[in-house]
Motif scaffolding. Structure first.
Motif, PDB file in Angstrom:
ATOM      1  N   HIS A  10     -33.934  -4.302  32.716  1.00 10.82           N
ATOM      2  CA  HIS A  10     -33.993  -5.524  31.898  1.00 10.82           C
ATOM      3  C   HIS A  10     -33.407  -5.287  30.503  1.00 10.82           C
ATOM      4  CE1 HIS A  10     -37.721  -3.667  30.340  1.00 10.82           C
ATOM      5  NE2 HIS A  10     -37.567  -4.452  29.288  1.00 10.82           N
ATOM      6  N   VAL A  11     -33.517  -4.070  30.006  1.00 11.27           N
ATOM      7  CA  VAL A  11     -32.914  -3.757  28.700  1.00 11.27           C
ATOM      8  C   VAL A  11     -31.395  -3.754  28.814  1.00 11.27           C
ATOM      9  CG1 VAL A  11     -32.721  -2.010  26.890  1.00 11.27           C
ATOM     10  CG2 VAL A  11     -34.933  -2.432  28.002  1.00 11.27           C
ATOM     11  N   PHE A  12     -30.880  -3.209  29.899  1.00  8.88           N
ATOM     12  CA  PHE A  12     -29.443  -3.208  30.122  1.00  8.88           C
ATOM     13  C   PHE A  12     -28.906  -4.631  30.259  1.00  8.88           C
ATOM     14  CE2 PHE A  12     -25.961  -3.269  33.293  1.00  8.88           C
ATOM     15  CZ  PHE A  12     -24.983  -2.660  32.527  1.00  8.88           C
ATOM     16  N   LEU A  13     -29.587  -5.469  31.044  1.00  5.44           N
ATOM     17  CA  LEU A  13     -29.142  -6.855  31.207  1.00  5.44           C
ATOM     18  C   LEU A  13     -29.169  -7.595  29.873  1.00  5.44           C
ATOM     19  CD1 LEU A  13     -30.925  -7.747  34.566  1.00  5.44           C
ATOM     20  CD2 LEU A  13     -28.472  -7.415  34.210  1.00  5.44           C
ATOM     21  N   ARG A  14     -30.180  -7.338  29.077  1.00  5.22           N
ATOM     22  CA  ARG A  14     -30.248  -7.976  27.753  1.00  5.22           C
ATOM     23  C   ARG A  14     -29.093  -7.505  26.865  1.00  5.22           C
ATOM     24  NH1 ARG A  14     -33.846 -10.411  23.992  1.00  5.22           N
ATOM     25  NH2 ARG A  14     -32.491 -10.801  22.182  1.00  5.22           N
ATOM     26  N   SER A  15     -28.706  -6.252  26.989  1.00  2.69           N
ATOM     27  CA  SER A  15     -27.591  -5.758  26.179  1.00  2.69           C
ATOM     28  C   SER A  15     -26.286  -6.458  26.555  1.00  2.69           C
ATOM     29  CB  SER A  15     -27.446  -4.244  26.327  1.00  2.69           C
ATOM     30  OG  SER A  15     -26.912  -3.884  27.593  1.00  2.69           O
ATOM     31  N   LEU A  16     -26.126  -6.784  27.831  1.00  2.61           N
ATOM     32  CA  LEU A  16     -24.934  -7.515  28.270  1.00  2.61           C
ATOM     33  C   LEU A  16     -24.938  -8.924  27.689  1.00  2.61           C
ATOM     34  CD1 LEU A  16     -24.740  -6.503  32.039  1.00  2.61           C
ATOM     35  CD2 LEU A  16     -23.476  -5.511  30.123  1.00  2.61           C
ATOM     36  N   PHE A  17     -26.090  -9.569  27.717  1.00  6.77           N
ATOM     37  CA  PHE A  17     -26.213 -10.908  27.145  1.00  6.77           C
ATOM     38  C   PHE A  17     -25.924 -10.885  25.646  1.00  6.77           C
ATOM     39  CE2 PHE A  17     -29.171 -14.044  25.098  1.00  6.77           C
ATOM     40  CZ  PHE A  17     -28.424 -15.174  25.394  1.00  6.77           C
ATOM     41  N   ALA A 350     -32.371  -9.558  37.596  1.00  5.65           N
ATOM     42  CA  ALA A 350     -31.488 -10.639  37.137  1.00  5.65           C
ATOM     43  C   ALA A 350     -31.945 -11.154  35.778  1.00  5.65           C
ATOM     44  CB  ALA A 350     -31.453 -11.782  38.149  1.00  5.65           C
ATOM     45  N   LEU A 351     -30.988 -11.744  35.081  1.00  4.16           N
ATOM     46  CA  LEU A 351     -31.242 -12.394  33.791  1.00  4.16           C
ATOM     47  C   LEU A 351     -30.375 -13.639  33.728  1.00  4.16           C
ATOM     48  CD1 LEU A 351     -31.454 -10.909  30.230  1.00  4.16           C
ATOM     49  CD2 LEU A 351     -29.626 -12.526  30.745  1.00  4.16           C
ATOM     50  N   ALA A 352     -30.923 -14.720  33.190  1.00  8.67           N
ATOM     51  CA  ALA A 352     -30.153 -15.942  32.952  1.00  8.67           C
ATOM     52  C   ALA A 352     -30.591 -16.542  31.630  1.00  8.67           C
ATOM     53  CB  ALA A 352     -30.348 -16.949  34.078  1.00  8.67           C
ATOM     54  N   CYS A 353     -29.627 -16.783  30.749  1.00  7.43           N
ATOM     55  CA  CYS A 353     -29.929 -17.295  29.411  1.00  7.43           C
ATOM     56  C   CYS A 353     -28.829 -18.248  28.954  1.00  7.43           C
ATOM     57  CB  CYS A 353     -30.018 -16.155  28.390  1.00  7.43           C
ATOM     58  SG  CYS A 353     -31.388 -15.023  28.632  1.00  7.43           S
TER      59      CYS A 353
END
Length: 422
Positions: A10-17, A350-353
C-alpha cells in the motif's frame, strides 16, 4: 509483505499516486506553456480546482497580474495581484455566482490590443455559474445535483451544463472578444477534449439544445420550467465558427496520460512489469471493478515462477448511480466492489484515488485494498455487501482504516487506479 524488500504494497501504490499528482502540479507544468508577458493590458481569469495554483504559477513567471480566479473552498493559493475567490463544488453556490458576475464585468470593454490569459481546470463547470432572472441559481443547483447522482458520464453532464449556462460553451471567451485570449487547461476529462474541460468556457461548441434535452430524458432528469424553456432556445452556446471565439487559443498543459506515464516509469525503474490499460476509461464504478477484477485474476493465473510483479494502471472517470444514502465516491465504490470480486485472493492489492483529492463530494481522495480487507472489515462489524448497496464505500474504508486522504492537491487530472499483482 514488502515489495522486493523495500515497501509495503500500500505504501508503494501510494507513492505511484503521489508521483502522478506531482507531475500534474501547475507549478511544474505551466511555465513551459506560458509566453513572454504581452505588452499592454493583461487580464488573468480562471476557474477550477487547479486554477489558484495555476495563477500562482503565472505570477511566479510574470509577476503580479490583474485578474480574478475562482477555485474550490480550501484550494486558494497566495497571489500578489490576481484575486482568488473560493466557492462551492460540485454544486454551485452564491459565492461562485457573485465571482462569475465580477469576472464578466472585468472582461467588459476589452479591445483588440488587450490580452486575456484563462486558466481552466476540472471543477470549472460548478465554479463558473451565472444566474439570471429567467434561470436562478436554485434552478441550476437542482439540475447539478440531479446530474451528479444520475450515473451520467462527465461528457454528457457537461453538454447539459453548457446549454443552461450563460458562461460555458464558449461564452466566457465571447465575453472577452475582441481581446486576444490564451486558455491554458488541465484536463480531467476522458479524451482531453478542450470543449469538455470545465464545460468548455473558452471553446466554441457544436452541440445543440436538443442534445441537452435528449440527455436529460435519457437519464430521467426532471428540470425546472425555467431551464426547460431555456433549452428550447436556439443560441445557448457559441458556435465554433463564431467571431467570439476566433481570437482564442486553447491549450492542454497537463493530462491524465502524462501522470500515468510518470507512475509507470517509476514502477518500471523498480523492476515491475507494467500494463497501462488506458487513460480515458469510463463506466459505472462497480461494473468497471468487475471487468478489471476478471482481467487481474486471469493475469495472475497465467503468471510463471520468477515473473516480476505486475502493475495494471488506468485512468479516466467512473460514475456512480446513487440509490443509497451513504457517503461514497466512484473511486471508493470501485475499490469496495473490487475487493468483493477478489474475495481475498492472495497477492493482489489495489488503490484508486481522484487526483484532486476529492472522491465524489467527500474530502477523501480514495482508498486501497489488500487480500485481508474483507476479513478485517467483517471482524470490525462492517458489512461490505450492505455498504455497496447503500453507496457507503467511504464509511466502509474509514472503519477499515484504508482511506487515502491527501487534502487539496491543487491539481486535477482525473482518477488514478492501480492494481498490483505479486
Amino acid at each position: 509483505m514488502s515489495i522486493q524488500g523495500e515497501l509495503a504494497p500500500h505504501v508503494f501504490l501510494r507513492s505511484l499516486f503521489d508521483r502522478a499528482v506531482a507531475v500534474a502540479d501547475p507549478m511544474r507544468a505551466l511555465a513551459a506553456h506560458l509566453p513572454a508577458r504581452p505588452p499592454g493590458r493583461v487580464v488573468v481569469i480562471g476557474a477550477g480546482k487547479a486554477s489558484a495554483r495555476m495563477a500562482e504559477a503565472v505570477e511566479a513567471v510574470w509577476g503580479p497580474c490583474e485578474g480574478l480566479v475562482i477555485t474550490r473552498y480550501g484550494y486558494a493559493r497566495p497571489c500578489e495581484g490576481i484575486e482568488i475567490v473560493e466557492a462551492a463544488h460540485p454544486v454551485p453556490d452564491e459565492a461562485g455566482e457573485a465571482a462569475t458576475k465580477r469576472m464578466l464585468e472585468l472582461l467588459k470593454g476589452l479591445g483588440e490590443g488587450d490580452f486575456v490569459l484563462a486558466l481552466i481546470s476540472g471543477g470549472a463547470s460548478s465554479l463558473l455559474v451565472q444566474g439570471s432572472e429567467e434561470v436562478t441559481l436554485a434552478d441550476k443547483q437542482a439540475v447539478h445535483t440531479a446530474l451528479l447522482t444520475s450515473g451520467a458520464p462527465i461528457g454528457q453532464m457537461n453538454i447539459v451544463r453548457k446549454h443552461m449556462s450563460a458562461v460555458k460553451g464558449g461564452k466566457l471567451a465571447a465575453a472577452a472578444y475582441p481581446a486576444e485570449m490564451l486558455s491554458l487547461m488541465i484536463s480531467d476529462v476522458p479524451g482531453d477534449d478542450p470543449a469538455q474541460i470545465g464545460s468548455g468556457p473558452t471553446v466554441g461548441d457544436g452541440t445543440a439544445p436538443a442534445d441537452a434535452r435528449a440527455l436529460l430524458a435519457r437519464w430521467n432528469i426532471k428540470v425546472p420550467e425555467s431551464i426547460r424553456l431555456k433549452l428550447m432556445q436556439s443560441n445557448t452556446v457559441i458556435a465554433p465558427d463564431d467571431a467570439g471565439v476566433s481570437r482564442v487559443e486553447n491549450r492542454v498543459i497537463a493530462a491524465p496520460s502524462q501522470s500515468l506515464a510518470a507512475a509507470a516509469e517509476l514502477a518500471r525503474a523498480k523492476g515491475f512489469d507494467v500494463k497501462v490499460l488506458g487513460d480515458a476509461l469510463e463506466g459505472e464504478a462497480r461494473v468497471f471493478a468487475h471487468e478489471q477484477a476478471e482481467l487481474a485474476l486471469r493475469l495472475k493465473s497465467e503468471r510463471q515462477l520468477g515473473d516480476p510483479p505486475l502493475l495494471l494502471l488506468s485512468g479516466g472517470e467512473l460514475t456512480v448511480t446513487r440509490t443509497g444514502t451513504g457517503v461514497g465516491g466512484p473511486n471508493a465504490e470501485y475499490c469496495l466492489a473490487l475487493a468483493m470480486e477478489f474475495d481475498g485472493a492472495d497477492g493482489i492489492y489495489a488503490l484508486a484515488c481522484d487526483t484532486d483529492g476529492v472522491d465524489g463530494s467527500a474530502e477523501v481522495a480514495g482508498a486501497y485494498i489488500a487480500p485481508d480487507s474483507l476479513s478485517r472489515a467483517l471482524a470490525l462489524g462492517s458489512d461490505p455487501v450492505a455498504a455497496l448497496a447503500n453507496n457507503d464505500a467511504h464509511r466502509f474504508f474509514e472503519v477499515l482504516g484504508n482511506q487515502v486522504i491527501t487534502g487539496p492537491t491543487l491539481t486535477n487530472v482525473n482518477d488514478f487506479r492501480a492494481i498490483l499483482i505479486l
